[in-house]
Design an enzyme around this catalytic site. Structure first.
Site, short mmCIF file in Angstrom:
data_model
loop_
_atom_site.label_atom_id
_atom_site.label_comp_id
_atom_site.label_asym_id
_atom_site.label_seq_id
_atom_site.Cartn_x
_atom_site.Cartn_y
_atom_site.Cartn_z
N HIS A 94 0.83 -1.20 0.00
CA HIS A 94 0.00 0.00 0.00
C HIS A 94 0.86 1.26 0.00
O HIS A 94 2.03 1.24 0.38
CB HIS A 94 -0.92 0.02 1.23
CG HIS A 94 -0.18 0.11 2.54
ND1 HIS A 94 0.50 -0.97 3.09
CD2 HIS A 94 -0.02 1.14 3.42
CE1 HIS A 94 1.04 -0.61 4.23
NE2 HIS A 94 0.74 0.67 4.45
N ASP A 96 0.44 5.09 1.80
CA ASP A 96 -0.30 5.57 2.96
C ASP A 96 -1.40 6.54 2.58
O ASP A 96 -1.19 7.50 1.83
CB ASP A 96 0.65 6.27 3.95
CG ASP A 96 1.52 5.28 4.71
OD1 ASP A 96 1.07 4.14 4.92
OD2 ASP A 96 2.65 5.65 5.08
N HIS A 247 4.70 0.07 0.34
CA HIS A 247 5.44 -0.66 1.37
C HIS A 247 4.58 -1.75 1.98
O HIS A 247 3.35 -1.78 1.82
CB HIS A 247 6.00 0.27 2.45
CG HIS A 247 4.98 1.13 3.13
ND1 HIS A 247 4.45 2.27 2.55
CD2 HIS A 247 4.38 1.03 4.35
CE1 HIS A 247 3.59 2.83 3.37
NE2 HIS A 247 3.52 2.09 4.47
N ARG A 261 6.14 6.76 14.27
CA ARG A 261 6.06 7.26 12.89
C ARG A 261 5.60 8.71 12.87
O ARG A 261 4.69 9.09 13.62
CB ARG A 261 5.10 6.41 12.07
CG ARG A 261 5.04 6.79 10.59
CD ARG A 261 4.13 5.86 9.81
NE ARG A 261 2.73 6.07 10.17
CZ ARG A 261 1.77 5.17 9.95
NH1 ARG A 261 2.06 4.00 9.40
NH2 ARG A 261 0.52 5.43 10.30
#
Length: 278
Positions: A94, A96, A247, A261
């Site tokens: 995917h 993000d 990723h 993150r």
């Protein structure tokens, strides 16, 4: 002196010669940015930084993205603390938040705690994935748009016990139409811009054509020659360009894995043309 050591032929580089505990000069920021654009994902080893230093580093490259459905959305740091990640969404290829009106430009993910084995992350070069298509398929994809929808990923999260209000989230982020081929605002490269997490259909095609083409395009990113795999260590930080990569977080562990993150939006001068008036 900042140096980039290429990890695979088509994507990824390890960065040395920079201490992320310290503020960066404008020259260092530009040097890292050029390496990031070239290699698409950068790996910084042995950077035992604080959350505040993590955010400060991120703000050199974009503005902080705060997805409101995350429970810690008031903080710039999104904490990924998992022991049972299988099926939560990270374990499929995917980009993000492609359901947002302006998808985030990139993310900076830092390793805090690892299981005894497992928990790697892979990235794939979506520009190379486009280039590897035959010219007739490229031309077809150039003309197509696709629907991106948050519903499926939220249903997965809810089924895993996360407390989200699906109707509220769907109202905030209704399905949105995006080009199948995204043109990178800074490099001009074309990237295949469909993914299993969010893309539900190709707008211009009928159902049978969707059944044939969309799964092929989604699975095309899985070719190993497009990819790089990171074996994390505490203190490792990965910085990727969401515009030209996808990723995959490998869900092969049942012990604690904690990651921090920061996700960033593009500065106005780095927005895709289609988003500059949005």
């Amino acid at each position: 002196m900042i140096e980039f050591k290429q990890v695979t032929k088509h994507i990824g580089a390890e960065v040395s010669g920079v201490d992320l505990r310290k503020p960066l000069s404008e020259g260092e920021v530009q040097e890292i940015r050029q390496g990031w654009l070239k290699y698409k994902v950068l790996f910084f080893r042995d950077q035992h930084i604080t959350d505040e230093e993590h955010v400060r580093f991120a703000e050199n490259f974009g503005t902080i993205n705060h997805p409101a459905f995350k429970k810690d959305s008031g903080s710039p740091i999104h904490i990924l603390d998992q022991t049972d990640p299988k099926g939560e969404g990270g374990d499929e290829w995917h980009s993000d938040n492609t359901f947002e009106p302006i998808p985030p430009m990139g993310s900076l993910l830092r390793c805090i705690h690892l299981p005894s084995v497992g928990g790697d992350t892979l990235w794939a070069n979506a520009c190379m994935a486009y280039e590897a298509l035959s010219p007739p398929i490229q031309r077809l994809c150039d003309e197509l748009t696709a629907i991106h929808d948050i519903t499926a990923s939220m249903k997965k999260a809810i089924s895993k016990g996360h407390d989200f209000d699906l109707a509220e989230i769907q109202a905030k982020w209704p399905p949105i139409e995006r080009p199948v081929v995204r043109v990178h605002a800074e490099t001009g490269l074309k990237a295949l811009f469909v993914n299993r997490a969010s893309t539900t259909r190709l707008v211009q095609l009928n159902d049978r054509e969707n059944e044939a083409l969309l799964p092929y395009l989604i699975d095309h990113i899985r070719s190993p020659e497009f990819q790089v795999r990171l074996n994390w260590r505490p203190g490792t930080l990965a910085f990727w360009d969401n515009r030209g990569t996808q990723h995959y977080a490998v869900a092969d562990y049942t012990e604690r894995r904690r990651m921090h993150r920061v996700t960033i939006n593009a500065f106005p001068e780095h927005l895709d043309p289609e988003y500059r008036d949005g």
